[in-house]
Design a protein around this motif. Structure first.
Motif, PDB file in Angstrom:
ATOM      1  N   THR A  53       0.798  -1.313  -0.031  1.00  0.00           N
ATOM      2  CA  THR A  53       0.034  -0.080   0.240  1.00  0.00           C
ATOM      3  C   THR A  53       0.916   1.165   0.103  1.00  0.00           C
ATOM      4  O   THR A  53       1.745   1.378   1.187  1.00  0.00           O
ATOM      5  CB  THR A  53      -0.991  -0.010   1.253  1.00  0.00           C
ATOM      6  OG1 THR A  53      -1.782  -1.082   1.355  1.00  0.00           O
ATOM      7  CG2 THR A  53      -1.713   1.382   1.342  1.00  0.00           C
TER       8      THR A  53
ATOM      9  N   ALA B  41      -4.368   6.509  -1.410  1.00  0.00           N
ATOM     10  CA  ALA B  41      -5.173   5.339  -1.286  1.00  0.00           C
ATOM     11  C   ALA B  41      -5.525   4.959  -2.891  1.00  0.00           C
ATOM     12  O   ALA B  41      -5.978   5.695  -3.578  1.00  0.00           O
ATOM     13  CB  ALA B  41      -6.521   5.850  -0.645  1.00  0.00           C
TER      14      ALA B  41
ATOM     15  N   VAL C  77      -7.949   3.460  -4.510  1.00  0.00           N
ATOM     16  CA  VAL C  77      -9.415   3.203  -4.399  1.00  0.00           C
ATOM     17  C   VAL C  77     -10.064   3.633  -5.813  1.00  0.00           C
ATOM     18  O   VAL C  77      -9.502   4.926  -6.113  1.00  0.00           O
ATOM     19  CB  VAL C  77     -10.312   3.363  -2.914  1.00  0.00           C
ATOM     20  CG1 VAL C  77      -9.462   2.793  -1.841  1.00  0.00           C
ATOM     21  CG2 VAL C  77     -10.183   5.172  -3.093  1.00  0.00           C
TER      22      VAL C  77
ATOM     23  N   ASP D  39      -8.461   1.066   1.684  1.00  0.00           N
ATOM     24  CA  ASP D  39      -7.279   0.920   0.734  1.00  0.00           C
ATOM     25  C   ASP D  39      -6.410  -0.579   1.401  1.00  0.00           C
ATOM     26  O   ASP D  39      -5.883  -1.212   0.787  1.00  0.00           O
ATOM     27  CB  ASP D  39      -6.383   1.870   0.654  1.00  0.00           C
ATOM     28  CG  ASP D  39      -5.057   1.893  -0.216  1.00  0.00           C
ATOM     29  OD1 ASP D  39      -5.223   1.100  -1.260  1.00  0.00           O
ATOM     30  OD2 ASP D  39      -3.911   2.468   0.154  1.00  0.00           O
TER      31      ASP D  39
ATOM     32  N   GLU E  31      -1.682  -0.619  -5.481  1.00  0.00           N
ATOM     33  CA  GLU E  31      -1.716  -1.724  -4.968  1.00  0.00           C
ATOM     34  C   GLU E  31      -1.246  -2.742  -5.821  1.00  0.00           C
ATOM     35  O   GLU E  31      -1.562  -2.830  -6.897  1.00  0.00           O
ATOM     36  CB  GLU E  31      -3.287  -1.979  -4.582  1.00  0.00           C
ATOM     37  CG  GLU E  31      -3.426  -3.252  -3.724  1.00  0.00           C
ATOM     38  CD  GLU E  31      -4.656  -3.468  -3.609  1.00  0.00           C
ATOM     39  OE1 GLU E  31      -5.184  -4.582  -2.886  1.00  0.00           O
ATOM     40  OE2 GLU E  31      -5.627  -2.780  -4.115  1.00  0.00           O
TER      41      GLU E  31
END
Length: 273
Positions: A84, A88, A90, A145, A271
């Motif tokens: 990570t 984030a 996402v 996340d 990610e």
């Protein structure tokens, strides 16, 4: 804890043209612990994480993750880790639950819906699961996340400055999440430039400075570097963070952060899949 380190780094070196970024880094990370790699901007923290997560090759030295050499068998290493990054990763168009289901399907896991529901519950996001991620606060986005990165139950997770850009409440939420991960047996390698973050979370702390580990130990061991403390009676003054949390009436418990889309981080697809 196991006898074999979850992460073992020996003599790692990396240069970019004429700039030496890592100059012979050595450390071990015990399984099920939180290990903080503390250093200022430019110290080489992200470069080291990229090497350990197989995104970058070292010039010299060796590193093993979950007992596997990162250079010799990068595919096997990726099966054991999740990464990570600083923002984030996402998808704002999707709901929180849809983000989790998508990652589960990409990893070819069965019962993607059940996996998503379980992670929403674990990270106190169930009530927000059917809302678009664009409506989440910074702390909620970061928790989502991290939840996404845990799909597939990787035993080791790399968190590269995970509280970058978060407000004090959101930072505390993420801290609580990391502590829960370690309590459940996940090994966490955390990079940070915040002294209080390393102090609050880490079982061991390594200080990376100009590409070299200059100190490595528990908080108590690191404090022994300083002269013995003198006992003095002083009036304790509240910190700005204490004032902020008192004024907004929040304790930092997961799930209590107000939802302000303007506070959200800009998403970046970083990610590990």
């Amino acid at each position: 804890m196991t006898a074999q380190p979850a992460v073992q780094v020996k003599g790692i070196r990396k240069s970019f043209k004429d700039v030496d970024v890592l100059c012979g880094v050595d450390f071990d990370v015990e399984a099920g612990s939180i290990f903080a790699l503390l250093g200022s901007n430019g110290a080489g923290k992200t470069t080291l994480v990229r090497i350990l997560s197989t995104l970058l090759k070292a010039d010299a030295g060796t590193a093993t993750v979950h007992g596997v050499d990162v250079a010799a068998n990068p595919g096997k290493v990726r099966e054991s880790i999740s990464l990570t990054g600083q923002f984030a990763a996402v998808d704002d168009v999707l709901t929180g639950r849809e983000n989790l289901v998508l990652v589960a399907k990409l990893r070819h896991l069965k019962n993607a819906g059940a996996i998503a529901d379980d992670l929403l519950a674990r990270f106190s996001l169930t009530d927000a699961g059917d809302r678009k991620a664009s409506t989440y606060s910074g702390g909620m986005r970061r928790r989502l996340d991290i939840a996404m990165s845990l799909i597939g139950n990787p035993p080791i997770i790399f968190l590269d400055e995970p509280t970058t850009g978060l407000d004090p409440q959101a930072r505390i939420e993420v801290w609580q999440t990391m502590k829960k991960l370690a309590d459940q047996g996940t090994t966490v390698l955390l990079t940070t430039l915040h002294l209080d973050e390393a102090e609050q979370l880490a079982h061991r702390i390594a200080i990376l400075h100009k590409g070299t580990i200059i100190q490595n130990g528990t908080l108590a061991e690191l404090k022994q570097v300083l002269p013995a403390a003198r006992v003095e009676f002083v009036e304790k003054q509240s910190s700005l963070e204490d004032v902020f949390l008192a004024l907004v009436g929040e304790t930092g418990e997961a799930g209590t952060t107000a939802d302000d889309p303007a506070d959200s981080n800009v998403p970046a697809r970083n990610e590990m899949q």
